[in-house]
Scaffold this motif. Structure first.
Motif, PDB file in Angstrom:
ATOM      1  N   ARG A 192       0.817  -1.161  -0.010  1.00 30.17           N
ATOM      2  CA  ARG A 192       0.166   0.025   0.060  1.00 30.17           C
ATOM      3  C   ARG A 192       0.715   1.033  -0.086  1.00 30.17           C
ATOM      4  NH1 ARG A 192      -1.880  -0.314   4.881  1.00 30.17           N
ATOM      5  NH2 ARG A 192      -3.676   1.385   4.682  1.00 30.17           N
ATOM      6  N   PHE A 193       1.147   1.922  -1.183  1.00 31.80           N
ATOM      7  CA  PHE A 193       2.031   3.061  -1.408  1.00 31.80           C
ATOM      8  C   PHE A 193       1.322   4.281  -0.632  1.00 31.80           C
ATOM      9  CE2 PHE A 193       5.630   1.911  -3.722  1.00 31.80           C
ATOM     10  CZ  PHE A 193       5.451   0.752  -4.377  1.00 31.80           C
ATOM     11  N   ILE A 241       6.353  18.700  -0.537  1.00 31.71           N
ATOM     12  CA  ILE A 241       7.489  18.845   0.471  1.00 31.71           C
ATOM     13  C   ILE A 241       7.881  17.612   0.625  1.00 31.71           C
ATOM     14  CG2 ILE A 241       7.682  19.508   2.989  1.00 31.71           C
ATOM     15  CD1 ILE A 241       4.956  21.332   2.429  1.00 31.71           C
ATOM     16  N   TRP A 242       9.236  17.233   0.519  1.00 27.36           N
ATOM     17  CA  TRP A 242       9.946  15.910   0.525  1.00 27.36           C
ATOM     18  C   TRP A 242      10.829  16.186   1.835  1.00 27.36           C
ATOM     19  CZ3 TRP A 242       8.267  11.627  -1.938  1.00 27.36           C
ATOM     20  CH2 TRP A 242       7.580  11.762  -3.001  1.00 27.36           C
ATOM     21  N   GLU A 243      10.265  16.283   3.041  1.00 27.22           N
ATOM     22  CA  GLU A 243      11.162  16.373   4.201  1.00 27.22           C
ATOM     23  C   GLU A 243      11.815  14.951   4.389  1.00 27.22           C
ATOM     24  OE1 GLU A 243      12.142  18.608   6.257  1.00 27.22           O
ATOM     25  OE2 GLU A 243      11.278  20.257   4.748  1.00 27.22           O
ATOM     26  N   ARG A 244      12.733  15.166   5.327  1.00 24.59           N
ATOM     27  CA  ARG A 244      13.466  13.850   5.898  1.00 24.59           C
ATOM     28  C   ARG A 244      12.449  13.448   7.051  1.00 24.59           C
ATOM     29  NH1 ARG A 244      19.302  12.662   8.521  1.00 24.59           N
ATOM     30  NH2 ARG A 244      18.934  10.454   8.721  1.00 24.59           N
ATOM     31  N   LYS A 245      12.137  12.072   7.088  1.00 22.35           N
ATOM     32  CA  LYS A 245      11.251  11.288   7.960  1.00 22.35           C
ATOM     33  C   LYS A 245      12.279  10.598   8.993  1.00 22.35           C
ATOM     34  CE  LYS A 245       7.393  10.756   4.822  1.00 22.35           C
ATOM     35  NZ  LYS A 245       6.793   9.384   4.015  1.00 22.35           N
ATOM     36  N   THR A 246      11.593  10.392  10.260  1.00 17.44           N
ATOM     37  CA  THR A 246      12.265   9.578  11.157  1.00 17.44           C
ATOM     38  C   THR A 246      11.128   8.413  11.251  1.00 17.44           C
ATOM     39  OG1 THR A 246      11.260  10.832  12.915  1.00 17.44           O
ATOM     40  CG2 THR A 246      13.571  11.097  12.168  1.00 17.44           C
ATOM     41  N   TYR A 247      11.637   7.071  11.558  1.00 16.94           N
ATOM     42  CA  TYR A 247      10.747   5.945  11.678  1.00 16.94           C
ATOM     43  C   TYR A 247      10.980   5.369  13.151  1.00 16.94           C
ATOM     44  CZ  TYR A 247      10.163   6.484   6.680  1.00 16.94           C
ATOM     45  OH  TYR A 247       9.848   6.700   5.419  1.00 16.94           O
ATOM     46  N   ARG A 248       9.828   4.869  13.487  1.00 19.66           N
ATOM     47  CA  ARG A 248      10.129   4.264  14.863  1.00 19.66           C
ATOM     48  C   ARG A 248       9.979   2.728  14.578  1.00 19.66           C
ATOM     49  NH1 ARG A 248       5.254   4.968  17.015  1.00 19.66           N
ATOM     50  NH2 ARG A 248       5.864   7.339  17.316  1.00 19.66           N
ATOM     51  N   HIS A 249      11.047   2.026  14.854  1.00 16.62           N
ATOM     52  CA  HIS A 249      10.923   0.680  14.452  1.00 16.62           C
ATOM     53  C   HIS A 249      10.265  -0.349  15.727  1.00 16.62           C
ATOM     54  CE1 HIS A 249      13.666   1.206  11.091  1.00 16.62           C
ATOM     55  NE2 HIS A 249      14.349   2.069  11.969  1.00 16.62           N
ATOM     56  N   GLN A 250       9.375  -1.106  15.278  1.00 20.71           N
ATOM     57  CA  GLN A 250       8.778  -1.990  16.192  1.00 20.71           C
ATOM     58  C   GLN A 250      10.054  -2.730  17.036  1.00 20.71           C
ATOM     59  OE1 GLN A 250       7.763  -1.675  13.397  1.00 20.71           O
ATOM     60  NE2 GLN A 250       5.754  -0.820  13.236  1.00 20.71           N
ATOM     61  N   TYR A 255       1.659   9.773  -4.108  1.00 24.70           N
ATOM     62  CA  TYR A 255       2.336   9.633  -5.308  1.00 24.70           C
ATOM     63  C   TYR A 255       1.083   9.419  -6.130  1.00 24.70           C
ATOM     64  CZ  TYR A 255       5.909   7.986  -2.804  1.00 24.70           C
ATOM     65  OH  TYR A 255       7.099   7.983  -1.899  1.00 24.70           O
TER      66      TYR A 255
END
Lengths: 167, 135, 165, 372
Positions: free
Chosen positions: B63-64, B126-135, B68
């Motif tokens: 699921r993109f 807007i293509w900001e840098r993201k941060t991810y929370r890893h499970q 896009y």
């Protein structure tokens, strides 16, 4: 008081009542056994200022001292002393910028069950270096995040740099 | 069916056949000229997906992000816009076209470009840098 | 002719095949397959001094589906073996292989008794058409290899052969 | 930094930035977990060109390992030769004549410029520009011709011996080097800085991309231009002077913006500094023998030896352990790119895929040096 004395004193706390002895230089064969402790080396001759021999369980403590002193982990090497049936893990610490001091920390583990605690919690650089030492020597690093082979194919079942290995 | 209509029909059919040939021609030629049975194999992986020589991990049917899809919408808006501008382009230098028609086209294009303004407000560009929370 | 071991197609032309081979020989699209040191010499050949585009081979295609020749420039080791075979399979016919450098020919400096990880030669994996010795071979040697491949495809050598000495 | 996003399992897909890929400069594989254009997790996988150099070192004598050193980092092969020569000379106590030290420094610095030129060409090839490659290779061919006159090979040099160098340099080499210095200095502002460095596309692509904090550099052990781009002034030629480097005055370019543009500028300025070193070395070149006295079969004293050398990519360390025999008992090569790459996973997280590739290009990777 420059960085070398500071580090040496900080490290000496780990080894109670171990006098700083001069190591007898042996021209042939593996290094002579000596008790754990800190030995000053002459840098131009052998490239490191301090040579620390410690027990495997003290490795994390030494790493924490190095971290507080502002060192960085340069590399981890394994050595296979076949005659003494011992594997040796050798940590190289160095300083990034500032006053120059290089420390070599060595631990000896029996060849049959080589287990050393991991320091990747203190220095993330150790993650890959430990995987490589495990890959080449089979030294098992306790509670390493993912201790799998790094350079050899995953399904390889041998440790190539051991002295008695021949394909 | 006088002469002019007939020739037009012939022109259209020739054009149609040419397009079909242009479309299916290469497929037929390849079928004829390419080796019929198999190509030289060393590990039997001729039809594996190209992924730098490695086995693809997992599938890409995921699921993109919605962002896009919005890009596709903006493209569609302007694609239709161009479609309507074709007849205008054909009739552009005919004397009947005055300034009034030009402004009408302008209004038409600006209304369609509101899609971009909408997307801009929604933060599509807007293509900001993201941060991810890893499970 | 380089394509005789390729399985035959439905339609066969004698003269047209000669023409096709002439076209193929002079527009070989190599696959970017630089593994180690030989890759740098391959890049130098692509540069403007040795200029591989004089032989129509300067289009380095990253994907195997669009390349004609696989220049194995470097060492193949056991971890990469399956990837190399996959890439070879994914190339459409007619395809050729140039083994560039001693490592691709026979394992080169790593063909020792302690060798536990290097595949000794690309011809252990798939048929190789042209071998270019050297460690790394000079760019001129790679150009000579491409000329030899052209001769193998078309049957005649268009460029004069330079004899040493 | 935006608020951290947690993704469900079916919202990311795994992509192999695999062994055969134009942007990995060799056979590095990175398993990218992508959320659309964003990199969620990047995990480099190494070992696709592991060529057993350390096992070969234990099998052969000290001199037999010299050709191997050039095949690890073939872009800066002379620095690897230099490191190996230094550590064995330290262990066996061999003296090197003054002229040989100067020749070593001249050739190593020429090789450093050639390595930076190739990095510059490949980095811009990653970002989509093909023309800079032609300019960079044009200059690089000049250096390779110079070094080929002296060392005999184009890329994998085996030029240094324990106690000196294999071949003396003649006047034509010196004249050629001076001409090259003048030529590169005249071309540098126009072809390198105006064409590329001040190009808005390059600035947009690599400015504020790939932040490496000095603390990250220290925890991951990153050295060389990667550390100097993050404000850490650590250059072995200055901090742990070896050979005749103390006799030249050159600055160590340090930028503290910590992004890819800073690393780019560090390397461009380093080329200029290397030209200065070569110029001073050519002026002070003493006469005398080129090869010192070294025993045919080396049996250095048992012990632990370490020597560090500054290559184009960082600090290269040789950890040599001898047991008195004629073979090295154990040799561990501390390759700079191994540590520089280990921080890729942490820094590339959350980046756009195109920026992650530009960031990897700014790390200047040479894969056989990582895999050894």
């Amino acid at each position: 008081m420059d960085i070398r004395e500071k580090t040496q004193i900080a490290l000496a706390l780990l080894f109670p009542a171990a006098p700083v002895t001069e190591v007898p230089v042996v021209a042939e064969g593996p290094p002579p056994p000596r008790d754990a402790g800190v030995v000053i080396q002459d840098f131009p001759r052998c490239g490191s200022h301090l040579d620390v021999l410690c027990r495997p369980d003290q490795v994390v403590a030494v790493a924490q001292i190095m971290d507080t002193e502002g060192f960085f982990l340069e590399s981890i090497a394994g050595v296979d002393w076949l005659e003494k049936q011992q594997l040796e893990v050798l940590y190289d610490y160095n300083r990034l910028g500032g006053e120059h001091c290089r420390v070599m920390v060595r631990t000896l583990v029996p060849r049959t069950e080589p287990v050393v605690p991991t320091i990747s919690a203190v220095f993330p650089a150790a993650n890959w270096h430990e995987r490589e030492t495990f890959d080449f020597y089979g030294v098992h690093f306790q509670d390493h995040p993912n201790l799998i082979r790094i350079l050899l194919p995953e399904d390889a079942d041998f440790h190539p740099l051991l002295k008695d290995f021949m394909p | 069916m006088d002469q002019v209509v007939l020739t037009n029909i012939i022109y259209v059919t020739i054009f149609l056949i040419g397009a079909l040939l242009f479309g299916f021609g290469p497929i037929i030629i390849v079928k004829l000229l390419s080796p019929s049975s198999h190509t030289r194999q060393s590990a039997g992986r001729a039809d594996q997906l190209i992924e730098c020589g490695m086995e693809p991990i997992g599938s890409a049917w995921i699921r993109f992000g919605i962002i896009y899809y919005l890009y596709a919408l903006i493209f569609l808006a302007f694609d239709v816009d161009v479609l309507f501008l074709f007849p205008v382009a054909v009739a552009y230098n005919s004397p009947g076209l005055g300034f009034r028609d030009f402004f009408e086209i302008l209004i038409f294009v600006t209304i369609l470009s509101l899609a971009i303004v909408y997307a801009w407000r929604k933060g599509v560009f807007i293509w900001e840098r993201k941060t991810y929370r890893h499970q | 002719m380089g394509t005789e071991n390729v399985p035959s197609s439905i339609v066969q032309f004698a003269q047209l095949d000669k023409l096709l081979n002439l076209g193929r020989a002079n527009s070989l699209w190599p696959m970017t397959f630089g593994l180690a040191c030989c890759a740098i010499e391959m890049m130098c050949t692509g540069g403007s001094r040795f200029d591989i585009s004089r032989f129509g081979a300067e289009v380095f295609r990253p994907s195997p589906r669009q390349s004609d020749v696989m220049i194995v420039a470097g060492t193949i080791n056991k971890k990469l073996e399956m990837a190399v075979k996959t890439l070879y399979d994914q190339m459409p016919e007619p395809k050729w292989v140039i083994a560039m450098g001693n490592c691709a020919i026979s394992g080169g400096p790593f063909k020792v008794k302690e060798n536990y990880n290097v595949v000794e030669g690309a011809d252990k994996l798939f048929p190789v058409d042209v071998y270019i010795p050297g460690c790394p071979p000079r760019p001129e040697a790679l150009l000579e290899g491409i000329m030899t491949l052209e001769e193998k495809i078309t049957g005649k050598r268009r460029w004069p052969r330079v004899h040493a000495g | 930094m935006t608020v951290p996003i947690s993704l469900r399992h079916d919202e990311t897909f795994v992509l192999n930035l695999g062994p055969q890929h134009p942007a990995t400069h060799g056979v590095l594989r990175v398993i990218l977990t992508l959320d659309g254009e964003y990199v969620v997790k990047a995990e480099p996988v190494l070992g696709y060109v592991h060529r057993m150099h350390e096992k070969l070192a234990e099998g052969g004598t000290f001199a037999q390992f010299m050709p191997n050193t050039a095949r690890m980092d073939y872009l800066h092969a002379l620095a690897f030769n230099h490191g190996w020569a230094l550590v064995v000379e330290k262990a066996a106590g061999i003296e090197v004549p003054e002229r040989a030290e100067y020749i070593r420094v001249i050739t190593v610095e020429l090789n450093r410029i050639a390595s930076h030129l190739l990095w510059w060409a490949a980095f811009l090839l990653d970002l989509g520009g093909f023309t800079p490659l032609l300019y960079a290779f044009d200059d690089r061919e000049k250096i390779i011709d110079l070094l080929e006159r002296v060392t005999g090979s184009r890329l994998t040099y085996c030029y240094m011996r324990f106690g000196g160098v294999y071949n003396d340099i003649d006047d034509e080499f010196i004249a050629g080097t001076r001409a090259f210095i003048k030529r590169l200095r005249s071309r540098m502002p126009r072809f390198y800085h105006d064409l590329v460095t001040h190009n808005i596309i390059l600035i947009k692509r690599i400015k504020d991309i790939g932040f490496i904090t000095p603390e990250q550099c220290r925890r991951y052990g990153a050295t060389g231009p990667v550390a100097r781009g993050s404000g850490i002034s650590y250059d072995i030629r200055k901090n742990e002077p070896y050979s005749v480097y103390p006799e030249f005055d050159f600055e160590v370019p340090v930028f503290d913006e910590c992004d890819s543009m800073a690393r780019y500028m560090v390397r461009m300025h380093e080329m200029e500094q290397s030209l200065r070193i070569i110029e001073q070395a050519l002026d002070k070149l003493p006469d005398g023998p080129v090869m010192g006295k070294a025993p045919k079969v080396l049996k250095p004293e048992a012990g632990y030896y370490y020597s560090a050398v500054e290559t184009a990519r960082g600090s290269l360390g040789y950890r040599l352990i001898c047991d008195g025999g004629k073979n090295p008992y154990k040799l561990k090569l501390r390759s700079p790119t191994f540590s520089n790459l280990s921080l890729f996973g942490e820094v590339a997280e959350g980046m756009l895929l195109a920026d992650a590739l530009a960031f990897m290009g700014s790390l200047d990777l040479v894969i056989p040096e990582i895999d050894r």
